[in-house]
Design a protein around this motif. Structure first.
Motif, PDB file in Angstrom:
ATOM      1  N   ASN A 232       0.645  -1.322   0.079  1.00 39.90           N
ATOM      2  CA  ASN A 232      -0.105   0.020   0.070  1.00 39.90           C
ATOM      3  C   ASN A 232       0.757   1.423   0.122  1.00 39.90           C
ATOM      4  OD1 ASN A 232       0.904   0.123   2.757  1.00 39.90           O
ATOM      5  ND2 ASN A 232      -1.055  -0.864   3.330  1.00 39.90           N
ATOM      6  N   ASP A 233       2.090   0.993  -0.242  1.00 38.91           N
ATOM      7  CA  ASP A 233       3.135   2.330   0.053  1.00 38.91           C
ATOM      8  C   ASP A 233       2.558   3.175  -1.063  1.00 38.91           C
ATOM      9  OD1 ASP A 233       4.081   1.058   2.116  1.00 38.91           O
ATOM     10  OD2 ASP A 233       6.051   0.402   0.803  1.00 38.91           O
ATOM     11  N   ASN A 234       2.721   3.036  -2.495  1.00 37.52           N
ATOM     12  CA  ASN A 234       2.604   3.916  -3.503  1.00 37.52           C
ATOM     13  C   ASN A 234       1.120   4.603  -3.246  1.00 37.52           C
ATOM     14  OD1 ASN A 234       4.730   3.104  -4.756  1.00 37.52           O
ATOM     15  ND2 ASN A 234       3.872   1.709  -6.148  1.00 37.52           N
ATOM     16  N   ILE A 235      -0.092   3.910  -3.024  1.00 36.51           N
ATOM     17  CA  ILE A 235      -1.423   4.690  -3.036  1.00 36.51           C
ATOM     18  C   ILE A 235      -1.328   5.456  -1.845  1.00 36.51           C
ATOM     19  CG2 ILE A 235      -3.674   4.473  -2.701  1.00 36.51           C
ATOM     20  CD1 ILE A 235      -3.704   2.296  -4.749  1.00 36.51           C
ATOM     21  N   ASN A 236      -0.907   4.994  -0.710  1.00 37.79           N
ATOM     22  CA  ASN A 236      -0.772   5.959   0.856  1.00 37.79           C
ATOM     23  C   ASN A 236       0.133   7.102   0.473  1.00 37.79           C
ATOM     24  OD1 ASN A 236      -2.592   4.566   2.328  1.00 37.79           O
ATOM     25  ND2 ASN A 236      -1.203   3.161   3.053  1.00 37.79           N
ATOM     26  N   SER A 237       1.058   7.078  -0.234  1.00 40.60           N
ATOM     27  CA  SER A 237       1.932   8.156  -0.421  1.00 40.60           C
ATOM     28  C   SER A 237       1.129   9.389  -1.146  1.00 40.60           C
ATOM     29  CB  SER A 237       3.276   7.781  -1.052  1.00 40.60           C
ATOM     30  OG  SER A 237       3.071   7.614  -2.440  1.00 40.60           O
ATOM     31  N   LYS A 238       0.607   8.804  -2.384  1.00 36.42           N
ATOM     32  CA  LYS A 238      -0.292   9.820  -2.848  1.00 36.42           C
ATOM     33  C   LYS A 238      -1.456  10.547  -2.405  1.00 36.42           C
ATOM     34  CE  LYS A 238       2.120   9.843  -6.665  1.00 36.42           C
ATOM     35  NZ  LYS A 238       2.901  11.090  -7.266  1.00 36.42           N
ATOM     36  N   PHE A 239      -2.273   9.727  -1.286  1.00 42.17           N
ATOM     37  CA  PHE A 239      -3.271  10.196  -0.410  1.00 42.17           C
ATOM     38  C   PHE A 239      -2.515  11.217   0.749  1.00 42.17           C
ATOM     39  CE2 PHE A 239      -5.938   5.854  -0.445  1.00 42.17           C
ATOM     40  CZ  PHE A 239      -6.869   6.770  -1.023  1.00 42.17           C
ATOM     41  N   ALA A 240      -1.308  10.886   1.133  1.00 45.09           N
ATOM     42  CA  ALA A 240      -0.520  11.914   1.942  1.00 45.09           C
ATOM     43  C   ALA A 240      -0.217  13.333   1.151  1.00 45.09           C
ATOM     44  CB  ALA A 240       0.911  11.215   2.529  1.00 45.09           C
ATOM     45  N   GLU A 241       0.097  13.050  -0.262  1.00 48.48           N
ATOM     46  CA  GLU A 241       0.304  14.267  -1.062  1.00 48.48           C
ATOM     47  C   GLU A 241      -1.052  15.078  -1.296  1.00 48.48           C
ATOM     48  OE1 GLU A 241       2.598  13.076  -4.206  1.00 48.48           O
ATOM     49  OE2 GLU A 241       4.174  12.164  -3.023  1.00 48.48           O
ATOM     50  N   GLY A 242      -2.094  14.670  -0.879  1.00 51.34           N
ATOM     51  CA  GLY A 242      -3.472  15.414  -1.319  1.00 51.34           C
ATOM     52  C   GLY A 242      -4.355  14.691  -2.348  1.00 51.34           C
ATOM     53  N   MET A 243      -3.967  13.529  -2.795  1.00 50.70           N
ATOM     54  CA  MET A 243      -4.828  12.563  -3.761  1.00 50.70           C
ATOM     55  C   MET A 243      -6.149  12.151  -2.910  1.00 50.70           C
ATOM     56  SD  MET A 243      -4.373   9.166  -5.676  1.00 50.70           S
ATOM     57  CE  MET A 243      -4.281   8.387  -4.201  1.00 50.70           C
ATOM     58  N   LYS A 244      -7.455  12.500  -3.259  1.00 53.05           N
ATOM     59  CA  LYS A 244      -8.447  12.055  -2.633  1.00 53.05           C
ATOM     60  C   LYS A 244      -9.064  10.622  -2.919  1.00 53.05           C
ATOM     61  CE  LYS A 244      -9.766  13.622   0.557  1.00 53.05           C
ATOM     62  NZ  LYS A 244      -9.069  13.827   1.904  1.00 53.05           N
ATOM     63  N   VAL A 245      -8.919  10.556  -4.384  1.00 55.87           N
ATOM     64  CA  VAL A 245      -9.499   9.146  -4.899  1.00 55.87           C
ATOM     65  C   VAL A 245      -8.426   8.403  -5.582  1.00 55.87           C
ATOM     66  CG1 VAL A 245     -11.172   8.257  -6.266  1.00 55.87           C
ATOM     67  CG2 VAL A 245     -11.820  10.430  -5.040  1.00 55.87           C
ATOM     68  N   ALA A 246      -8.318   7.254  -5.546  1.00 56.61           N
ATOM     69  CA  ALA A 246      -7.615   6.364  -6.140  1.00 56.61           C
ATOM     70  C   ALA A 246      -8.469   5.340  -7.232  1.00 56.61           C
ATOM     71  CB  ALA A 246      -6.377   5.411  -5.426  1.00 56.61           C
ATOM     72  N   VAL A 247      -8.551   5.664  -8.277  1.00 56.46           N
ATOM     73  CA  VAL A 247      -9.364   4.752  -9.175  1.00 56.46           C
ATOM     74  C   VAL A 247      -8.420   3.706  -9.907  1.00 56.46           C
ATOM     75  CG1 VAL A 247     -10.841   4.749 -11.076  1.00 56.46           C
ATOM     76  CG2 VAL A 247     -10.485   6.983  -9.886  1.00 56.46           C
TER      77      VAL A 247
END
Length: 412
Positions: free
Chosen positions: A118-133
């Motif tokens: 889950n590292d890749n998606i979690n890092s993007k959530f931490a940067e402000g991404m709200k939705v991973a499609v």
């Protein structure tokens, strides 16, 4: 932020208008304070179109290239959904299976999930991404090739992500508004269930209910993922749909929760099999190697050193089963007089966790079928299930009669 997984099936993303409708639901959950992982299927009919192209190009296709082609439908949907969310000013991006990466085995077109870091998606959530499609149904094999999880695999993708990310819940949006006591197309007395236990849903899914892929329910049960099935076509309601949960979360267990039916069943019988130790292994070993999904098995009493062996399998696998058994016979692995296939049967089952503590369910089921003049060809039971094979022409009658007899119209 808490994480919510939302999965949208093919009919829910069949057009751009439906993708926009789904995106509004996603936006509502973002407004409710969730980081959202969205799993999407291919647009309705697209996977069938791609499979047809593969079959037309190469009937004896390379499974690795098959996966490369048929997985592309989900990639298109994921990109379109991410673009739609961006137009709504919701920070979103699309992810293909290999980008996550969702790691799988190398059993192409039927791969199993090995790991979801889950590292890749979690890092993007931490940067402000709200939705991973995320494109459902696909991953990357241990050989570095695109792999797919089998038809319906997006359900499994969604549950696996919910488990890997510790999601609060996994919502499966589809074209039905929940899990019913039986197929509403067979009887208008079918009722939507508010809750159903993992074990019951697993049995119903494996017995012909098309709401969820069996493997997705297995995963949800193993990792205690709260799973909700609801319609993407109804207005928003936080209490809508059917919650699939642990048995202890259901206050009062019903004796029978549902009646399932599958018309795509075949009964196969090996006549005059030499009854010796290891004969069952000699029969079902080659079937397993050929990928045959054997379900019900009945062996007759031995007479003069010979017996008959009957089993059921999907009608689509009859030819492969015949080939495997005839090859085993030719190679001297087994001996039998004749192999008879009956493809005009259906499987009807009653399911309920209440059967564990309630006797008489089998007797009642058999009496109901007898009263309707329906002959039972094969019977199989488990702790919470009773299944029978009957003539296919009586399937709807059997379902209606059993639904009435167990008063499932009162379920809810």
């Amino acid at each position: 932020m808490p994480i919510l997984v939302m999965k949208f099936g093919g009919t829910s993303v069949a057009t751009l208008d439906r993708i926009r409708r789904a995106a509004k639901r996603i936006g509502r959950e973002v407004a409710n304070g969730y980081d959202v992982i969205v799993i999407v299927s291919a647009m309705s009919g697209e996977t069938n179109r791609l499979v047809g192209l593969v079959d037309e190009t190469s009937p004896l296709y390379d499974a690795r290239e098959y996966d490369a082609v048929v997985s592309s439908g989900e990639n298109v949907t994921a990109g379109l959904m991410a673009l739609t969310l961006q137009e709504m000013d919701i920070p979103a991006r699309s992810w293909q299976g290999w980008q996550v990466p969702l790691k799988t085995t190398s059993a192409h077109s039927a791969a199993r999930i090995v790991d979801i870091p889950n590292d890749n998606i979690n890092s993007k959530f931490a940067e402000g991404m709200k939705v991973a499609v995320v494109a459902g149904f696909q991953g990357i094999s241990d050989e570095g090739r695109i792999s797919t999880l089998g038809r319906g695999g997006s359900d499994t993708t969604a549950v696996a992500f919910a488990a890997a990310f510790g999601a609060e819940r996994c919502d499966i949006y589809t074209d039905v508004d929940g899990v019913y006591t039986t197929d509403p197309r067979i009887t208008d007395k079918a009722r939507k269930l508010k809750k159903i236990a993992f074990e019951e849903m697993l049995e119903l899914a494996s017995l012909g209910a098309k709401v969820l892929q069996t493997r997705s329910v297995e995963l949800a049960m193993r990792y205690k993922v709260k799973l909700r099935v609801l319609s993407s076509f109804e207005e928003y309601d936080p209490t809508a749909g059917t919650l699939i949960c642990a048995e202890e979360d259901i206050v009062e267990s019903r004796v029978v929760s549902g009646v399932a039916a599958s018309r795509e069943e075949a009964k196969m019988t090996l006549l005059q099999v030499k009854d010796t130790p290891g004969i069952a292994a000699a029969i079902f070993g080659p079937l397993a190697e050929a990928g045959i999904n054997v379900d019900m098995i009945v062996q007759n009493i031995s007479e003069k050193g010979h017996t008959d062996m009957t089993f059921s399998c999907p009608t689509a696998q009859v030819k492969r089963a015949e080939k495997a058994l005839n090859e085993a016979k030719a190679n001297g692995g087994i001996a039998f007089a004749e192999l008879v296939a009956d493809t005009n049967v259906a499987k009807v089952s009653v399911v309920g966790i209440g059967m564990r503590s309630q006797s008489g369910v089998a007797a009642k089921m058999f009496k109901v079928l007898s009263d309707e003049g329906i002959n039972i060809k094969v019977i199989a039971t488990s702790e919470i299930k009773i299944s029978v094979l009957i003539d296919r022409k009586y399937m709807e009658l059997a379902v209606q009669a059993l639904h009435d007899a167990f008063e499932l119209e009162k379920a809810g």
